[in-house]
Motif scaffolding. Sequence first.
Motif, PDB file in Angstrom:
ATOM      1  N   VAL A 143     -26.868   1.590 -22.969  1.00  0.00           N
ATOM      2  CA  VAL A 143     -27.715   0.388 -22.891  1.00  0.00           C
ATOM      3  C   VAL A 143     -27.062  -0.742 -23.685  1.00  0.00           C
ATOM      4  O   VAL A 143     -27.044  -1.903 -23.267  1.00  0.00           O
ATOM      5  CB  VAL A 143     -29.142   0.668 -23.430  1.00  0.00           C
ATOM      6  N   LEU A 144     -26.486  -0.378 -24.838  1.00  0.00           N
ATOM      7  CA  LEU A 144     -25.770  -1.388 -25.634  1.00  0.00           C
ATOM      8  C   LEU A 144     -24.568  -1.909 -24.843  1.00  0.00           C
ATOM      9  O   LEU A 144     -24.289  -3.111 -24.839  1.00  0.00           O
ATOM     10  CB  LEU A 144     -25.330  -0.782 -26.974  1.00  0.00           C
ATOM     11  N   MET A 145     -23.906  -1.009 -24.132  1.00  0.00           N
ATOM     12  CA  MET A 145     -22.758  -1.458 -23.317  1.00  0.00           C
ATOM     13  C   MET A 145     -23.232  -2.397 -22.202  1.00  0.00           C
ATOM     14  O   MET A 145     -22.583  -3.408 -21.904  1.00  0.00           O
ATOM     15  CB  MET A 145     -22.026  -0.250 -22.733  1.00  0.00           C
ATOM     16  N   ALA A 146     -24.391  -2.096 -21.619  1.00  0.00           N
ATOM     17  CA  ALA A 146     -24.942  -2.989 -20.596  1.00  0.00           C
ATOM     18  C   ALA A 146     -25.235  -4.358 -21.216  1.00  0.00           C
ATOM     19  O   ALA A 146     -24.935  -5.407 -20.629  1.00  0.00           O
ATOM     20  CB  ALA A 146     -26.212  -2.390 -20.001  1.00  0.00           C
ATOM     21  N   ALA A 147     -25.775  -4.342 -22.444  1.00  0.00           N
ATOM     22  CA  ALA A 147     -26.069  -5.608 -23.123  1.00  0.00           C
ATOM     23  C   ALA A 147     -24.784  -6.393 -23.386  1.00  0.00           C
ATOM     24  O   ALA A 147     -24.737  -7.614 -23.200  1.00  0.00           O
ATOM     25  CB  ALA A 147     -26.806  -5.341 -24.429  1.00  0.00           C
ATOM     26  N   ASP A 148     -23.710  -5.700 -23.781  1.00  0.00           N
ATOM     27  CA  ASP A 148     -22.427  -6.376 -24.032  1.00  0.00           C
ATOM     28  C   ASP A 148     -21.994  -7.162 -22.789  1.00  0.00           C
ATOM     29  O   ASP A 148     -21.518  -8.291 -22.869  1.00  0.00           O
ATOM     30  CB  ASP A 148     -21.310  -5.362 -24.333  1.00  0.00           C
ATOM     31  N   ILE A 149     -22.152  -6.522 -21.648  1.00  0.00           N
ATOM     32  CA  ILE A 149     -21.682  -7.115 -20.382  1.00  0.00           C
ATOM     33  C   ILE A 149     -22.598  -8.255 -19.956  1.00  0.00           C
ATOM     34  O   ILE A 149     -22.148  -9.350 -19.618  1.00  0.00           O
ATOM     35  CB  ILE A 149     -21.651  -6.026 -19.276  1.00  0.00           C
ATOM     36  N   LEU A 150     -23.920  -8.000 -20.014  1.00  0.00           N
ATOM     37  CA  LEU A 150     -24.873  -8.968 -19.469  1.00  0.00           C
ATOM     38  C   LEU A 150     -25.045 -10.176 -20.385  1.00  0.00           C
ATOM     39  O   LEU A 150     -25.355 -11.271 -19.941  1.00  0.00           O
ATOM     40  CB  LEU A 150     -26.217  -8.289 -19.198  1.00  0.00           C
ATOM     41  N   LEU A 151     -24.777  -9.979 -21.684  1.00  0.00           N
ATOM     42  CA  LEU A 151     -24.899 -11.080 -22.642  1.00  0.00           C
ATOM     43  C   LEU A 151     -23.987 -12.248 -22.250  1.00  0.00           C
ATOM     44  O   LEU A 151     -24.308 -13.405 -22.496  1.00  0.00           O
ATOM     45  CB  LEU A 151     -24.527 -10.568 -24.042  1.00  0.00           C
ATOM     46  N   TYR A 152     -22.856 -11.945 -21.646  1.00  0.00           N
ATOM     47  CA  TYR A 152     -21.908 -13.004 -21.259  1.00  0.00           C
ATOM     48  C   TYR A 152     -21.970 -13.275 -19.767  1.00  0.00           C
ATOM     49  O   TYR A 152     -21.146 -13.989 -19.228  1.00  0.00           O
ATOM     50  CB  TYR A 152     -20.485 -12.607 -21.706  1.00  0.00           C
ATOM     51  N   ASN A 153     -22.919 -12.650 -19.077  1.00  0.00           N
ATOM     52  CA  ASN A 153     -23.016 -12.759 -17.629  1.00  0.00           C
ATOM     53  C   ASN A 153     -21.671 -12.495 -16.969  1.00  0.00           C
ATOM     54  O   ASN A 153     -21.240 -13.227 -16.073  1.00  0.00           O
ATOM     55  CB  ASN A 153     -23.573 -14.120 -17.227  1.00  0.00           C
ATOM     56  N   ALA A 154     -21.006 -11.440 -17.433  1.00  0.00           N
ATOM     57  CA  ALA A 154     -19.677 -11.118 -16.894  1.00  0.00           C
ATOM     58  C   ALA A 154     -19.814 -10.643 -15.451  1.00  0.00           C
ATOM     59  O   ALA A 154     -20.652  -9.808 -15.139  1.00  0.00           O
ATOM     60  CB  ALA A 154     -19.031 -10.028 -17.738  1.00  0.00           C
ATOM     61  N   SER A 155     -18.989 -11.231 -14.560  1.00  0.00           N
ATOM     62  CA  SER A 155     -19.029 -10.769 -13.168  1.00  0.00           C
ATOM     63  C   SER A 155     -17.988  -9.686 -12.945  1.00  0.00           C
ATOM     64  O   SER A 155     -18.052  -8.946 -11.987  1.00  0.00           O
ATOM     65  CB  SER A 155     -18.813 -11.939 -12.209  1.00  0.00           C
ATOM     66  N   VAL A 156     -16.997  -9.628 -13.838  1.00  0.00           N
ATOM     67  CA  VAL A 156     -15.892  -8.686 -13.655  1.00  0.00           C
ATOM     68  C   VAL A 156     -15.703  -7.887 -14.949  1.00  0.00           C
ATOM     69  O   VAL A 156     -15.600  -8.451 -16.025  1.00  0.00           O
ATOM     70  CB  VAL A 156     -14.578  -9.444 -13.371  1.00  0.00           C
ATOM     71  N   VAL A 157     -15.651  -6.573 -14.807  1.00  0.00           N
ATOM     72  CA  VAL A 157     -15.457  -5.720 -15.980  1.00  0.00           C
ATOM     73  C   VAL A 157     -14.345  -4.715 -15.701  1.00  0.00           C
ATOM     74  O   VAL A 157     -14.516  -3.812 -14.879  1.00  0.00           O
ATOM     75  CB  VAL A 157     -16.764  -4.960 -16.336  1.00  0.00           C
ATOM     76  N   PRO A 158     -13.176  -4.892 -16.333  1.00  0.00           N
ATOM     77  CA  PRO A 158     -12.127  -3.891 -16.122  1.00  0.00           C
ATOM     78  C   PRO A 158     -12.562  -2.579 -16.781  1.00  0.00           C
ATOM     79  O   PRO A 158     -12.884  -2.557 -17.957  1.00  0.00           O
ATOM     80  CB  PRO A 158     -10.910  -4.474 -16.853  1.00  0.00           C
ATOM     81  N   VAL A 159     -12.618  -1.521 -15.993  1.00  0.00           N
ATOM     82  CA  VAL A 159     -13.049  -0.232 -16.559  1.00  0.00           C
ATOM     83  C   VAL A 159     -12.146   0.896 -16.094  1.00  0.00           C
ATOM     84  O   VAL A 159     -11.627   0.867 -14.980  1.00  0.00           O
ATOM     85  CB  VAL A 159     -14.498   0.164 -16.146  1.00  0.00           C
ATOM     86  N   GLY A 160     -12.007   1.883 -16.936  1.00  0.00           N
ATOM     87  CA  GLY A 160     -11.357   3.114 -16.532  1.00  0.00           C
ATOM     88  C   GLY A 160     -12.394   3.971 -15.810  1.00  0.00           C
ATOM     89  O   GLY A 160     -13.596   3.691 -15.865  1.00  0.00           O
ATOM     90  N   GLU A 161     -11.891   5.014 -15.132  1.00  0.00           N
ATOM     91  CA  GLU A 161     -12.781   5.935 -14.400  1.00  0.00           C
ATOM     92  C   GLU A 161     -13.937   6.421 -15.281  1.00  0.00           C
ATOM     93  O   GLU A 161     -15.070   6.517 -14.838  1.00  0.00           O
ATOM     94  CB  GLU A 161     -11.989   7.163 -13.946  1.00  0.00           C
ATOM     95  N   ASP A 162     -13.596   6.705 -16.575  1.00  0.00           N
ATOM     96  CA  ASP A 162     -14.583   7.303 -17.477  1.00  0.00           C
ATOM     97  C   ASP A 162     -15.749   6.361 -17.784  1.00  0.00           C
ATOM     98  O   ASP A 162     -16.777   6.802 -18.278  1.00  0.00           O
ATOM     99  CB  ASP A 162     -13.877   7.749 -18.781  1.00  0.00           C
TER     100      ASP A 162
END
Length: 345
Positions: A143-162
């Motif tokens: 949930v904290l990770m979701a907040a990190d992303i949504l706080l900046y309204n990021a449209s693109v998130v580079p992620v590894g498979e994990d």
Amino acid sequence: MTAPEPASTAAGKPAAKPVVLTCAQPTGKLHLGNYLGAVINWGRMQDDYECHFGIVDWHAITMPYKPADLRANTYNCLAQYMACGLDPAKSHLFVQSHVIGHTELSWILGCICPMGWLERMTQFKDKSKKLESVGSGLFTYPVLMAADILLYNASVVPVGEDQKQHLELARDLAEKFNRTYSDTFVLPQPFIGKSGARIMSLQDPTSKMSKSDPNPAGVVYITDTPDIIRKKFRSAVTDSGSEVRAGDDKPGITNLLSILSGVTGRPVAALEADFDGANYGKFKDAVADAVIATLDPVRLRYESLVNDKAALEAVMKAGAEGAQRNANRTMSKVYRKTGFVERPR
Ligand code: AMP
């Protein structure tokens, strides 16, 4: 999936750049797998995207840790990212706990996140198995990770498979928030880099290169000196036969070829042709030389940055200010929509 093209207006004037967020825990030294699989791609995105690179120290305390290590690693991590090419003049380089909003948004999202969504997270299951006592922070960490992303309204998130499952949770939470309180968040998309090669251990090419490798000779760190790098490649496990070619029957040589391809930018097929008839010893030396040519300037930059705490703190301050401006825009919307009385200023 590739990232959406940066937008431009009909008049040819550049529109706002798409927002990218990527986060890393300050957990120590970066290795060649982090560099080729992730950081190098982040650096390449800086001209076309508004990049937010967060050193996520809140996340780092979800597992047992030593406070002194956390503090030292936060500085080291910033110096390593800058040495790898993340540029505070182009991007927001910040420490998560320096920006107000991550934990606040996390609380609000946590209140709409069903327990079942978190119980499904495979990373929680894996990590909690290793602990005698499991903190609830580890459970709610996605949930904290979701907040990190949504706080900046990021449209693109580079992620590894994990991390793909966690990004899906962030999308689900954004959708649920938008449905409950009206449209607020952009739905983030995963960006898996084209050359995001999976780099394997030099000592066991069937497992991923990782700082928790039981055999330290299997891991090349970006701060390793040329002598150490050469030694590690000389002792790299190879396969039976003598041909330099990639294939399922040759995990050791395949790994060395993908490392060489990652640092030189040449396709594996071209490298196979280059080393046609060469023996493994010559090939391993050539891979070591190419890795040293790439990593040595990184190591030297790191060494000049890491002991200048005041300069690193100035970067943290500027990074937090830029990130905070963007976070404030989101949080004032979120607080308004969720019915909070504005904080007195
Ligand atoms: P970690 O160190 O596991 O937190 O990973 C940080 C970033 O590096 C993530 O994007 C990972 O997917 C990437 N990464 C970690 N290890 C490797 C590896 N051996 N090969 C390729 N990418 C990796």
